[in-house]
Write a protein that holds these residues in place. Structure first.
Motif, PDB file in Angstrom:
ATOM      1  N   LYS A 355      39.264  61.557  35.586  1.00 39.40           N
ATOM      2  CA  LYS A 355      40.270  61.420  34.545  1.00 39.40           C
ATOM      3  C   LYS A 355      41.017  60.075  34.682  1.00 39.40           C
ATOM      4  CE  LYS A 355      44.368  63.358  32.470  1.00 39.40           C
ATOM      5  NZ  LYS A 355      45.296  64.674  32.768  1.00 39.40           N
ATOM      6  N   VAL A 356      41.274  59.823  35.828  1.00 40.86           N
ATOM      7  CA  VAL A 356      42.060  58.440  36.072  1.00 40.86           C
ATOM      8  C   VAL A 356      41.303  57.125  35.943  1.00 40.86           C
ATOM      9  CG1 VAL A 356      43.127  57.290  37.976  1.00 40.86           C
ATOM     10  CG2 VAL A 356      43.801  59.541  37.868  1.00 40.86           C
ATOM     11  N   LEU A 357      39.967  57.549  36.394  1.00 38.23           N
ATOM     12  CA  LEU A 357      38.968  56.276  36.117  1.00 38.23           C
ATOM     13  C   LEU A 357      38.708  56.266  34.734  1.00 38.23           C
ATOM     14  CD1 LEU A 357      36.518  56.884  38.950  1.00 38.23           C
ATOM     15  CD2 LEU A 357      37.823  54.848  38.732  1.00 38.23           C
ATOM     16  N   ARG A 358      38.627  57.201  33.928  1.00 38.90           N
ATOM     17  CA  ARG A 358      38.086  57.153  32.490  1.00 38.90           C
ATOM     18  C   ARG A 358      39.215  56.589  31.623  1.00 38.90           C
ATOM     19  NH1 ARG A 358      34.676  62.059  29.656  1.00 38.90           N
ATOM     20  NH2 ARG A 358      33.387  60.412  28.057  1.00 38.90           N
ATOM     21  N   GLU A 359      40.418  57.368  31.739  1.00 35.82           N
ATOM     22  CA  GLU A 359      41.682  56.940  30.986  1.00 35.82           C
ATOM     23  C   GLU A 359      42.640  55.953  31.237  1.00 35.82           C
ATOM     24  OE1 GLU A 359      43.925  60.496  30.741  1.00 35.82           O
ATOM     25  OE2 GLU A 359      42.163  61.804  30.023  1.00 35.82           O
ATOM     26  N   ASP A 360      42.451  55.487  32.735  1.00 32.19           N
ATOM     27  CA  ASP A 360      43.498  54.442  32.994  1.00 32.19           C
ATOM     28  C   ASP A 360      42.615  53.094  33.565  1.00 32.19           C
ATOM     29  OD1 ASP A 360      45.477  55.974  32.504  1.00 32.19           O
ATOM     30  OD2 ASP A 360      45.528  56.850  34.658  1.00 32.19           O
ATOM     31  N   VAL A 361      41.575  53.309  34.412  1.00 28.66           N
ATOM     32  CA  VAL A 361      41.066  52.377  35.201  1.00 28.66           C
ATOM     33  C   VAL A 361      39.943  51.457  34.155  1.00 28.66           C
ATOM     34  CG1 VAL A 361      39.557  51.274  36.960  1.00 28.66           C
ATOM     35  CG2 VAL A 361      41.212  53.094  37.250  1.00 28.66           C
ATOM     36  N   LEU A 362      39.225  52.270  33.596  1.00 32.56           N
ATOM     37  CA  LEU A 362      38.027  51.521  32.691  1.00 32.56           C
ATOM     38  C   LEU A 362      38.673  50.636  31.485  1.00 32.56           C
ATOM     39  CD1 LEU A 362      35.187  54.153  32.724  1.00 32.56           C
ATOM     40  CD2 LEU A 362      35.322  51.940  34.099  1.00 32.56           C
ATOM     41  N   PRO A 363      39.718  51.401  30.791  1.00 28.40           N
ATOM     42  CA  PRO A 363      40.384  50.615  29.707  1.00 28.40           C
ATOM     43  C   PRO A 363      40.810  49.497  30.372  1.00 28.40           C
ATOM     44  CG  PRO A 363      40.922  52.861  29.485  1.00 28.40           C
ATOM     45  CD  PRO A 363      40.135  52.719  30.877  1.00 28.40           C
ATOM     46  N   LEU A 364      41.639  49.137  31.293  1.00 33.30           N
ATOM     47  CA  LEU A 364      42.041  47.838  31.894  1.00 33.30           C
ATOM     48  C   LEU A 364      41.113  46.877  32.271  1.00 33.30           C
ATOM     49  CD1 LEU A 364      45.094  49.344  34.364  1.00 33.30           C
ATOM     50  CD2 LEU A 364      45.137  48.360  32.096  1.00 33.30           C
ATOM     51  N   LEU A 365      39.955  47.483  32.981  1.00 33.41           N
ATOM     52  CA  LEU A 365      38.828  46.636  33.187  1.00 33.41           C
ATOM     53  C   LEU A 365      38.059  46.111  32.227  1.00 33.41           C
ATOM     54  CD1 LEU A 365      37.693  48.289  36.566  1.00 33.41           C
ATOM     55  CD2 LEU A 365      39.097  46.415  36.410  1.00 33.41           C
ATOM     56  N   THR A 366      37.866  47.053  31.304  1.00 33.95           N
ATOM     57  CA  THR A 366      37.079  46.444  29.835  1.00 33.95           C
ATOM     58  C   THR A 366      37.908  45.369  29.212  1.00 33.95           C
ATOM     59  OG1 THR A 366      36.337  48.727  29.888  1.00 33.95           O
ATOM     60  CG2 THR A 366      36.365  47.185  27.725  1.00 33.95           C
ATOM     61  N   GLU A 367      39.360  45.581  29.206  1.00 34.73           N
ATOM     62  CA  GLU A 367      40.270  44.448  28.494  1.00 34.73           C
ATOM     63  C   GLU A 367      40.136  43.239  29.306  1.00 34.73           C
ATOM     64  OE1 GLU A 367      44.720  43.999  27.300  1.00 34.73           O
ATOM     65  OE2 GLU A 367      43.997  45.924  28.038  1.00 34.73           O
ATOM     66  N   ALA A 368      40.263  43.217  30.841  1.00 37.97           N
ATOM     67  CA  ALA A 368      40.098  42.067  31.558  1.00 37.97           C
ATOM     68  C   ALA A 368      38.874  41.470  31.277  1.00 37.97           C
ATOM     69  CB  ALA A 368      40.353  42.612  33.086  1.00 37.97           C
ATOM     70  N   LEU A 369      37.616  41.996  31.305  1.00 39.26           N
ATOM     71  CA  LEU A 369      36.373  41.496  31.046  1.00 39.26           C
ATOM     72  C   LEU A 369      36.372  40.673  29.727  1.00 39.26           C
ATOM     73  CD1 LEU A 369      33.445  40.927  31.827  1.00 39.26           C
ATOM     74  CD2 LEU A 369      32.898  43.006  30.936  1.00 39.26           C
ATOM     75  N   GLU A 392      33.274  44.392  38.692  1.00 37.87           N
ATOM     76  CA  GLU A 392      34.295  45.398  38.901  1.00 37.87           C
ATOM     77  C   GLU A 392      34.260  46.391  37.741  1.00 37.87           C
ATOM     78  OE1 GLU A 392      38.122  43.230  38.988  1.00 37.87           O
ATOM     79  OE2 GLU A 392      37.710  42.138  40.837  1.00 37.87           O
ATOM     80  N   LEU A 393      34.032  46.198  36.626  1.00 34.31           N
ATOM     81  CA  LEU A 393      33.799  47.025  35.582  1.00 34.31           C
ATOM     82  C   LEU A 393      32.636  48.082  35.741  1.00 34.31           C
ATOM     83  CD1 LEU A 393      34.564  48.306  32.759  1.00 34.31           C
ATOM     84  CD2 LEU A 393      33.402  46.696  31.575  1.00 34.31           C
ATOM     85  N   LEU A 394      31.552  47.396  36.189  1.00 34.39           N
ATOM     86  CA  LEU A 394      30.234  48.183  36.406  1.00 34.39           C
ATOM     87  C   LEU A 394      30.436  49.041  37.534  1.00 34.39           C
ATOM     88  CD1 LEU A 394      27.633  45.673  35.923  1.00 34.39           C
ATOM     89  CD2 LEU A 394      28.112  47.583  34.198  1.00 34.39           C
ATOM     90  N   GLU A 395      31.072  48.640  38.743  1.00 35.31           N
ATOM     91  CA  GLU A 395      31.213  49.494  39.867  1.00 35.31           C
ATOM     92  C   GLU A 395      32.551  50.691  39.501  1.00 35.31           C
ATOM     93  OE1 GLU A 395      33.139  46.877  42.575  1.00 35.31           O
ATOM     94  OE2 GLU A 395      31.178  45.961  43.316  1.00 35.31           O
TER      95      GLU A 395
END
Length: 437
Positions: A355-369, A392-395
């Motif tokens: 849940k944390v990866l999907r809702e918090d981490v991935l949106p941030l890394l997608t925006e960072a990319l 980082e996004l793929l990891e």
């Protein structure tokens, strides 16, 4: 592969493309398919084709026949006895013979016939519990392999996404190379990264072929007749609290097997106690004395002596074995409770990580990319910055797949231990019920 990466761009592209084609052709079957497979269908096929489960109806039929035999009353015997024949003196020939014709049988005491049938009925209960436990284990194995297949499917999609990101990055680098803003070496590195991404995707395609065959082997198929698995690796069912799950363990086939064995030993103990009462042997008939020409009724009764004393050893052994089953059941329950707690805790933890990866981490890394790629085009970031943001996004997406697969694996353990499905409690019952009932 090293030669291709360090050669000219055109040679890298040609060599890499040819290698990808070979890997894809090796991983895919000769004929095309467009059929998907659901977990319910895979479970149905596995249960129907399993040879060990097919033995249980035969075992039950044998016990039905054994019960019919156990329910029979003692048989009768017809006896013929001749005395004083073919002797000497007055007993020469058959003139002085005594001929007896009798009918004999036994009278069982202590309800032995009912005790025998109760033993067979208890054996049938044990067989049924063992069948349901084995069916549940088989369903768990199907689910485990199915989840492995879903995980590989997700990794194929991730590898395809990584390949697309690498292709997009290569196009960006080439534009900057044409403008003279970036050295040509960066374009070579970007093209090599795209080739490696394609190889990674082909590797997972080959892994999926292995996963498909592992699933199809559960019902003896030589070649899988499906090319995709239906299911969502990232959908998680709500789990009841541990106390509720623990209560369900008492009703699982694993515990019911011990319960059925306890009932069987109770029945065997009752049979041993009934047999301690012994049986009466009776005989009735007619005796004819040829010497005097008279006939008379004869009867006999035999009672075994000291039968209870002789049965004490068997009865004590049966009681000890019954007590041993209770300890075994208690030990099994403790083990199942511990396994259930670990699976319940692990499921909750992996679901939370997902849940944390999907809702918090991935949106941030997608925006960072996105920001990094846009900045790279304007020269604000280096090629290494763009590579790091993409990595980082793929990891993070790989970590999401790992957590989701681990959560579903723990869910399978919970369902196997409790004997109920988290999202469809009736489905497990349908699997373990006797199809002939």
């Amino acid at each position: 592969m090293t030669i291709c990466i360090h050669a000219a761009a055109r040679r890298v592209r040609a060599c890499g493309t040819g290698l990808l084609v070979l890997l894809v052709l090796a991983a895919q079957p000769a004929t095309s398919r467009a059929q998907s497979l659901s977990l319910a269908e895979a479970t149905r096929r596995a249960v129907e084709a399993n040879p060990e489960l097919a033995l249980y109806p035969l075992r039950d039929q044998a016990l039905v026949a054994e019960r019919q035999a156990a329910a029979l009353r003692p048989g009768y015997s017809l006896g013929v006895e001749a005395e004083n024949v073919l002797g000497t003196g007055p007993f020469q020939g058959v003139d002085g013979a005594e001929l007896s014709v009798s009918l004999s049988s036994v009278l069982e005491l202590g309800g032995q016939r009912d005790a025998r049938t109760a033993v067979v009925d208890s054996r049938r209960s044990v067989v049924d519990a063992e069948r349901r436990a084995e069916a549940l284990d088989l369903a768990g194995e199907v689910a485990r392999r199915f989840i492995d297949g879903l995980e590989v499917q997700a990794r194929i999609d991730l590898a395809a996404s990584a390949e697309e990101l690498a292709r997009s990055a290569l196009e960006q680098v080439r534009v900057r190379v044409e403008r003279g803003a970036t050295p040509r070496a960066e374009a070579l590195r970007a093209e090599a990264a795209m080739v490696r991404a394609g190889i990674e995707k082909s590797r997972w395609i080959a892994e999926f072929e292995t996963a498909r065959r592992a699933i199809a082997s559960l019902w003896g198929a030589d070649a899988p007749a499906f090319d995709r698995l239906e299911g969502d690796l990232f959908r998680f069912d709500p789990v009841p609290d541990f106390v509720t799950l623990r209560q369900r363990v008492a009703e699982t086939p694993a515990i019911e097997t011990f319960t059925a064995r306890g009932r069987l030993l109770d029945a065997e103990l009752a049979l041993a106690e009934a047999r301690a009462d012994g049986q009466l042997e009776w005989e009735v008939g007619v005796r004819h004395d040829a010497g005097i020409g008279d006939s008379a009724l004869v009867a006999g009764l035999r009672v075994p002596l000291f039968q209870k004393q002789r049965s004490r050893g068997r009865i004590r052994a049966a009681r000890i074995e019954r007590e041993a089953v209770e300890f075994q059941q208690a030990a099994e329950r403790l083990s199942l409770d511990q396994q259930l707690f670990e699976a319940w805790r692990g499921y909750a933890m992996h679901v939370e990580v997902s849940k944390v990866l999907r809702e918090d981490v991935l949106p941030l890394l997608t925006e960072a990319l996105d920001e990094t790629q846009a900045g790279y085009e304007r020269g604000r970031y280096t090629y290494l910055d763009a590579v790091a943001a993409r990595r980082e996004l793929l990891e993070a997406r790989r970590a999401l797949i790992d957590a989701a697969a681990a959560a579903l694996a723990q869910q399978v353990v919970i369902e196997r231990l409790t004997g109920t499905s988290l999202n469809d409690p009736a489905s497990i019952g349908a699997i373990t019920n006797n199809p002939e009932e």
